[in-house]
Design a protein around this motif. Structure first.
Motif, short mmCIF file in Angstrom:
data_model
loop_
_atom_site.label_atom_id
_atom_site.label_comp_id
_atom_site.label_asym_id
_atom_site.label_seq_id
_atom_site.Cartn_x
_atom_site.Cartn_y
_atom_site.Cartn_z
N ARG A 76 -4.62 5.37 -13.02
CA ARG A 76 -3.88 4.70 -11.95
C ARG A 76 -4.83 4.03 -10.96
N SER A 77 -5.93 4.71 -10.66
CA SER A 77 -6.90 4.10 -9.74
C SER A 77 -7.50 2.84 -10.34
N GLU A 78 -7.80 2.87 -11.64
CA GLU A 78 -8.35 1.68 -12.30
C GLU A 78 -7.35 0.53 -12.31
N GLN A 79 -6.07 0.85 -12.54
CA GLN A 79 -5.05 -0.20 -12.52
C GLN A 79 -4.92 -0.82 -11.13
N THR A 80 -4.88 0.03 -10.11
CA THR A 80 -4.78 -0.48 -8.74
C THR A 80 -5.99 -1.32 -8.37
N LEU A 81 -7.17 -0.84 -8.75
CA LEU A 81 -8.40 -1.56 -8.43
C LEU A 81 -8.44 -2.92 -9.14
N ALA A 82 -7.94 -2.97 -10.38
CA ALA A 82 -7.91 -4.24 -11.11
C ALA A 82 -6.99 -5.24 -10.42
N LEU A 83 -5.85 -4.76 -9.86
CA LEU A 83 -4.95 -5.66 -9.14
C LEU A 83 -5.59 -6.19 -7.87
N VAL A 84 -6.24 -5.30 -7.14
CA VAL A 84 -6.85 -5.70 -5.87
C VAL A 84 -7.96 -6.71 -6.10
N ARG A 85 -8.68 -6.59 -7.20
CA ARG A 85 -9.81 -7.49 -7.48
C ARG A 85 -9.39 -8.88 -7.94
N ARG A 86 -8.15 -9.05 -8.31
CA ARG A 86 -7.71 -10.37 -8.76
C ARG A 86 -7.74 -11.36 -7.60
N PRO A 87 -8.24 -12.55 -7.80
CA PRO A 87 -8.28 -13.54 -6.72
C PRO A 87 -6.88 -13.90 -6.24
N GLY A 88 -6.68 -13.86 -4.94
CA GLY A 88 -5.41 -14.25 -4.35
C GLY A 88 -4.40 -13.14 -4.21
N THR A 89 -4.70 -11.91 -4.72
CA THR A 89 -3.74 -10.81 -4.65
C THR A 89 -3.69 -10.27 -3.22
N ARG A 90 -2.48 -10.11 -2.74
CA ARG A 90 -2.26 -9.57 -1.40
C ARG A 90 -1.56 -8.22 -1.48
N LEU A 91 -1.91 -7.32 -0.60
CA LEU A 91 -1.31 -6.00 -0.55
C LEU A 91 -0.32 -5.98 0.60
N ILE A 92 0.95 -5.68 0.27
CA ILE A 92 2.03 -5.67 1.26
C ILE A 92 2.61 -4.28 1.34
N ARG A 93 2.79 -3.80 2.54
CA ARG A 93 3.34 -2.46 2.78
C ARG A 93 4.83 -2.59 3.06
N LEU A 94 5.62 -1.87 2.24
CA LEU A 94 7.06 -1.82 2.44
C LEU A 94 7.39 -0.51 3.15
N ASP A 95 7.79 -0.59 4.40
CA ASP A 95 8.03 0.60 5.21
C ASP A 95 9.48 1.07 5.05
N PRO A 96 9.71 2.40 5.21
CA PRO A 96 11.08 2.92 5.11
C PRO A 96 11.98 2.34 6.19
N SER A 154 23.47 -1.12 3.12
CA SER A 154 23.52 0.29 3.55
C SER A 154 22.64 1.20 2.69
N THR A 155 22.28 0.72 1.51
CA THR A 155 21.43 1.54 0.63
C THR A 155 19.99 1.02 0.58
N MET A 156 19.61 0.16 1.50
CA MET A 156 18.24 -0.35 1.52
C MET A 156 17.28 0.78 1.85
N VAL A 157 16.20 0.88 1.06
CA VAL A 157 15.24 1.98 1.19
C VAL A 157 14.01 1.55 1.98
N VAL A 158 13.37 0.45 1.55
CA VAL A 158 12.15 -0.01 2.22
C VAL A 158 12.22 -1.53 2.39
N LEU A 159 11.44 -2.03 3.36
CA LEU A 159 11.41 -3.47 3.66
C LEU A 159 10.04 -3.80 4.22
N GLY A 160 9.47 -4.94 3.76
CA GLY A 160 8.15 -5.35 4.26
C GLY A 160 8.01 -6.85 4.26
N LYS A 161 7.47 -7.41 5.33
CA LYS A 161 7.30 -8.85 5.45
C LYS A 161 5.93 -9.25 4.86
#
Length: 286
Positions: free
Chosen positions: A167-187, A276-283
């Motif tokens: 899982r760490s390798e998969q996440t690291l591979a995504l982060v290393r891709r050019p242009g990839t942005r990390l977005i946090r979806l908060d509860p 009413s059933t929305m769990v998380v949302l992030g801009k």
């Protein structure tokens, strides 16, 4: 010192049978004087050995006594009446020799007392030796069971580490891709799921999200991802939550998005989100 383990080790049985070494004998005598439990076990073993020997006792048949009396002659032997031989040269008379009868005749049999004592001792020795082997077998089985359990635990830990590494390798591979942005979806609500991490690449439109923090919904429900584009929700597809799954990749591409959200819908998805059933949302702040 674990007194119970020492008692179950089999050394007390060997001591009662007299098969221990001098050092072990001194050790047992020393410990029995210190710990009353060990002394009590020695007393119980001695009593058990004596009772076992008594159970093996057998009275000899009555015919043995009759045969023994027939072999013994308690009458006074008569002196030989033979005339002594006269030695002409010495002039002395040779006394007649008195016959000597052996105590045991050729057909006599020994008593059975010694036989049953030997049999009883042998039986006791075999009994305690069997108990000792049984105790050692139980200890060996317990050791094997503990080793097997420890091995299974180590294998589970190793598999868990492997999964985390993948899982760490998969996440690291995504982060290393050019242009990839990390977005946090908060509860949306404090009592709902934890924050969800979403990976979005505006250049390729690829969207992937980590689902480790989401709780598996009921069987008749599914999570559905939404992309908010120009203020309107766009279906990004439904997805499952599995124990082995770490990342979920959407089938649709989103080069533009103002935000992302996740709702809980009926299985198969919904054309419009249930607010009413929305769990998380992030801009995205794009």
């Amino acid at each position: 010192m674990n007194i119970q383990e020492y008692i179950e080790s089999g050394i007390l049985e060997a001591y009662v049978l007299g098969t221990v070494s001098p050092q072990e004998k001194r050790e047992v005598e020393c410990l029995s004087g210190i710990y009353p439990e060990i002394q009590q076990e020695l007393d119980d073993l001695s009593v058990a050995m004596e009772q076992y020997a008594l159970t093996l006792r057998r009275d000899p048949p009555a015919v043995i006594k009759e045969n023994l009396l027939k072999q013994l002659d308690f009458q006074t032997p008569q002196e030989d009446k033979a005339v002594p031989v006269v030695a002409a040269s010495e002039g002395m008379e040779a006394e007649a020799e008195t016959p000597v009868r052996p105590l045991w005749g050729p057909n006599s049999r020994p008593t059975y007392r010694f036989s049953w004592v030997v049999a009883a001792s042998t039986g006791l020795a075999l009994l305690f030796f069997s108990l000792y082997l049984l105790s050692q077998l139980r200890d060996s089985q317990q050791t094997v069971s503990e080793l097997r359990s420890s091995n299974e635990t180590l294998q589970q830990d190793f598999r868990r580490v492997q999964v985390q590494q993948q899982r760490s390798e998969q996440t690291l591979a995504l982060v290393r891709r050019p242009g990839t942005r990390l977005i946090r979806l908060d509860p949306v609500a404090q009592d709902q799921a934890k924050a969800v991490t979403l990976f979005w690449n505006p250049q390729s439109g690829e969207v992937q999200l980590e689902v480790d923090s989401l709780v598996r919904p009921p069987e008749f429900m599914q999570y559905q991802l939404w992309a908010i584009v120009d203020g309107k929700p766009v279906d990004a597809g439904v997805f499952e939550i599995d124990d082995w799954q770490h990342l979920v990749r959407t089938q649709k591409a989103f080069p533009r998005a103002d935000a992302f959200a996740i709702t809980v819908e009926k299985r198969g998805g919904s054309p419009t989100p249930t607010m009413s059933t929305m769990v998380v949302l992030g801009k995205t702040n794009a």
